[in-house]
Design an enzyme around this catalytic site. Structure first.
Site, PDB file in Angstrom:
ATOM      1  N   HIS A 130       0.880  -1.182   0.000  1.00 32.02           N
ATOM      2  CA  HIS A 130       0.000   0.000   0.000  1.00 32.02           C
ATOM      3  C   HIS A 130       0.915   1.229   0.000  1.00 32.02           C
ATOM      4  O   HIS A 130       2.034   1.177   0.507  1.00 32.02           O
ATOM      5  CB  HIS A 130      -0.824  -0.058   1.288  1.00 32.02           C
ATOM      6  CG  HIS A 130      -1.890   0.986   1.447  1.00 32.02           C
ATOM      7  ND1 HIS A 130      -1.610   2.280   1.795  1.00 32.02           N
ATOM      8  CD2 HIS A 130      -3.240   0.900   1.327  1.00 32.02           C
ATOM      9  CE1 HIS A 130      -2.746   2.957   1.886  1.00 32.02           C
ATOM     10  NE2 HIS A 130      -3.747   2.150   1.605  1.00 32.02           N
ATOM     11  N   ASP A 143       3.042  -4.254   8.077  1.00 31.46           N
ATOM     12  CA  ASP A 143       1.800  -3.490   7.907  1.00 31.46           C
ATOM     13  C   ASP A 143       0.663  -4.493   8.063  1.00 31.46           C
ATOM     14  O   ASP A 143       0.372  -5.264   7.150  1.00 31.46           O
ATOM     15  CB  ASP A 143       1.808  -2.838   6.524  1.00 31.46           C
ATOM     16  CG  ASP A 143       0.437  -2.290   6.111  1.00 31.46           C
ATOM     17  OD1 ASP A 143      -0.552  -2.489   6.867  1.00 31.46           O
ATOM     18  OD2 ASP A 143       0.349  -1.690   5.031  1.00 31.46           O
ATOM     19  N   GLN A 190      -4.570  -5.090   6.987  1.00 34.23           N
ATOM     20  CA  GLN A 190      -5.540  -6.017   6.388  1.00 34.23           C
ATOM     21  C   GLN A 190      -5.530  -7.384   7.061  1.00 34.23           C
ATOM     22  O   GLN A 190      -6.332  -8.247   6.713  1.00 34.23           O
ATOM     23  CB  GLN A 190      -5.242  -6.188   4.885  1.00 34.23           C
ATOM     24  CG  GLN A 190      -5.432  -4.938   4.074  1.00 34.23           C
ATOM     25  CD  GLN A 190      -6.880  -4.474   4.045  1.00 34.23           C
ATOM     26  OE1 GLN A 190      -7.813  -5.258   4.230  1.00 34.23           O
ATOM     27  NE2 GLN A 190      -7.082  -3.187   3.826  1.00 34.23           N
ATOM     28  N   LYS A 210     -10.364  -0.974  10.631  1.00 34.74           N
ATOM     29  CA  LYS A 210     -10.429  -2.174   9.778  1.00 34.74           C
ATOM     30  C   LYS A 210     -10.849  -3.389  10.607  1.00 34.74           C
ATOM     31  O   LYS A 210     -11.181  -4.424  10.051  1.00 34.74           O
ATOM     32  CB  LYS A 210      -9.071  -2.451   9.136  1.00 34.74           C
ATOM     33  CG  LYS A 210      -8.511  -1.277   8.360  1.00 34.74           C
ATOM     34  CD  LYS A 210      -8.584  -1.480   6.877  1.00 34.74           C
ATOM     35  CE  LYS A 210      -7.579  -0.634   6.154  1.00 34.74           C
ATOM     36  NZ  LYS A 210      -8.224   0.450   5.400  1.00 34.74           N
ATOM     37  N   CYS A 269      -4.902   2.555  -3.460  1.00 32.74           N
ATOM     38  CA  CYS A 269      -3.653   3.076  -2.888  1.00 32.74           C
ATOM     39  C   CYS A 269      -2.507   2.098  -3.113  1.00 32.74           C
ATOM     40  O   CYS A 269      -1.639   1.925  -2.245  1.00 32.74           O
ATOM     41  CB  CYS A 269      -3.804   3.387  -1.397  1.00 32.74           C
ATOM     42  SG  CYS A 269      -4.833   4.820  -1.103  1.00 32.74           S
TER      43      CYS A 269
END
Lengths: 147, 411
Positions: free
Chosen positions: B128, B205, B208, B231, B369
């Site tokens: 991302h 990261d 997700q 999220k 993104c």
């Protein structure tokens, strides 16, 4: 909201078979436009005869609204002078942004874009080509953006 | 196809999410955009309301009752987050605005103070923008070099190339746990082991990943792990950066202000201890409270049950969409989580998004993104359906029916 209003046959036709598509050789000016929101990109070339747009072509990738709007624009402005194009842009802008605005018959085929006014998120798709044309007419080589 | 894990009662889950019970454009809402932002269950809404109604004041240093109550709620949320990812200590849990801010914190604090010419930061091609741009900024500021491990046409990370790119100059590896654009799940633990053997740190990261899988930062072995509250069915504007205590101790603060200091004089200021050294200014207290409630909620459903349910929906939707002429699925990795990116021939994703919306189906369209991912696949954008704990097989059927409508319009 009415999908049929947005995706009128004229729009779908110009999306499938965009008119005046492809680079213009011997252009006097061109400009690149980019809508970072959806990734639409297009280039508009113009050949000028004084103040008049003698020829115009475009190329790029985008959604149906963006492609059809550019295609319809090239047909509408060919042969017009800068002042007339500016007036036309003001009319189309009203058509795109003001719901229930009476369509000016002078807009011709461009009225097919009237359904866009019901989809505020899509107005930028339809105006990208006009901003790009404006940049080309200002002989600006700089990329324009709708953001 | 096997039915969804019986342990998740989806109708009951849906009843926890009042926003789902509405009509959009005259059709029942089908929300397939949880990868962009999950909806909030009543438990989260009520926790935030309770905090705002009964407990709010500014945190830390207050002697009055409400200030102590707010501090307790805020620090309680930190302890909750520690348990959620199994960090050793609450001192390793920094509250940030979200994943993006967490990554920027590491880039500007660790990166800027430690990296220089000759040093390399290694990322992957499926990141991302939030895990690309902060590193580019550090490279520009400090003269270090950004390296990118490639992906293949299925959207799998090329592990061999990544291992080749790892070398003694690699100081930091920054990678997604799950790709937001493609759904690919990366083998984080293997990469952490390889990076550590080269002496490089690893930032993950996890934006997700956290809604779809139980994350144990000690099991993964990573040095930093960033994720966002919204999220995982919590509020926006709150997220967590986990960092190993030894590293955070040595890192300089990145923002100066109240809360992050111990003493201030015009000659010199000294800094607060962890975690507050990295939390300048009044934090998002109610956000942290809501995030803690979201963690409680997700754990009450059971991470394994949620994962099994979403996996079932992903498999079903993949099979259904593969059968539709003109649909091309973008991202076909062997191991995926809850994200289905696709294109429909002759119909730009933006048009697709509008048509689906007219049928009440909310998906995301665009570059997500992740412009380099789009460039890699040679497309300007994709349509992306993503699944959460509240989605059903009937949501998948509604997606398929709406795609038929799009094919009709653009046929």
């Amino acid at each position: 909201m009415d999908l049929k209003e947005l995706y009128r046959d004229v729009i779908l036709d110009h999306n499938r078979q965009p008119r005046n598509f492809g680079a213009l050789t011997g252009a006097d000016a061109h400009a690149d436009g980019h809508n970072p929101l959806c990734g639409d990109r297009l280039t508009v070339w113009v050949r000028l005869d004084g103040e008049r747009v003698a020829d115009i072509r475009f190329e790029g990738t985008g959604c149906a609204i963006s492609t059809a709007s550019a295609s319809l624009m090239t047909e509408a402005v060919k042969g017009k002078d800068k002042a007339a194009i500016e007036a036309l842009y003001r009319q189309i802008h009203t058509l795109l942004t003001q719901h229930d605005a009476p369509a000016d018959p002078a807009l011709g085929k461009l009225v097919a874009l009237a359904g866009v006014s019901e989809f505020p998120a899509r107005v930028k798709c339809a105006t990208l080509c006009w901003h790009t044309l404006n940049a080309a007419l200002e002989q600006s080589a700089a990329a324009v953006t709708t953001e | 196809m096997k039915p969804a894990a019986a342990s998740l009662d989806v109708e009951r889950v849906r009843a926890d999410f009042p926003i789902l019970a509405q009509q959009v454009n005259g059709r029942p809402l089908v929300y397939l955009d949880s990868a962009a932002s999950g909806q909030r269950p009543l438990a989260v809404l009520r926790a935030v309301e309770h905090y705002e109604t009964h407990l709010h004041s500014n945190v830390h240093r207050g002697v009055h009752t409400l200030s102590q109550a707010a501090t307790e709620a805020f620090e309680g949320a930190r302890a909750r987050a520690r348990r959620f990812i199994n960090a050793r200590s609450a001192r390793e849990i920094l509250f940030v605005r979200g994943t993006t801010e967490g990554i920027n914190l590491v880039a500007q604090s660790y990166g800027r103070s430690r990296l220089g010419p000759g040093d390399e930061i290694l990322i992957t091609a499926l990141e991302h923008h939030a895990n690309i741009v902060p590193w580019q900024m550090v490279c520009e500021q400090n003269g270090c070099t950004l390296k990118v491990a490639p992906i293949d046409r299925r959207g799998e990370l090329d592990l061999e190339r990544l291992f080749e790119l790892l070398n003694a100059r690699t100081r930091l590896v920054a990678l997604a746990h799950v790709s937001n654009a493609l759904g690919t799940v990366l083998p984080v633990k293997r990469i952490v082991e390889a990076a550590h053997s080269c002496g490089a740190l690893v930032l993950v990261d996890g934006a997700q990943a956290v809604p779809h899988t139980a994350v144990d930062v000690r099991e993964l072995g990573c040095d930093f792990y960033a994720f966002s509250g919204h999220k995982l069915y919590g509020p926006t504007g709150i997220g967590v950066l986990y960092g190993r205590e030894e590293l955070l101790e040595e890192m300089p603060p990145w923002q100066g202000g109240g809360d992050m200091i111990r003493t201030v004089s015009f000659e010199k200021s000294t800094y607060n201890e962890l975690p507050w050294k990295f939390e300048a200014g009044t934090p998002n207290i109610s956000g942290a409270v809501g995030l803690a409630a979201a963690m409680d909620y997700l754990e009450s459903l059971g991470a394994a049950a949620v994962a099994a349910h979403e996996h079932h929906l992903l498999a079903l939707a993949t099979a259904e969409l593969q059968a539709i002429p003109g649909i091309e699925i973008v991202g076909t990795a062997a191991h995926k989580a809850a994200v289905l990116s696709f294109t429909l021939r002759g119909c730009h994703p933006h048009d697709l998004g509008t048509i689906l919306d007219s049928e009440g189906v909310a998906i995301r369209t665009g570059h997500h993104c992740a412009m380099p991912v789009m460039t890699f696949f040679g497309i300007p954008a994709t349509a992306r359906a993503s699944f959460g704990c509240y989605n059903t097989e009937s949501d998948v059927r509604a997606l398929v029916a709406a795609l038929d409508k799009a094919r009709e319009v653009f046929g």
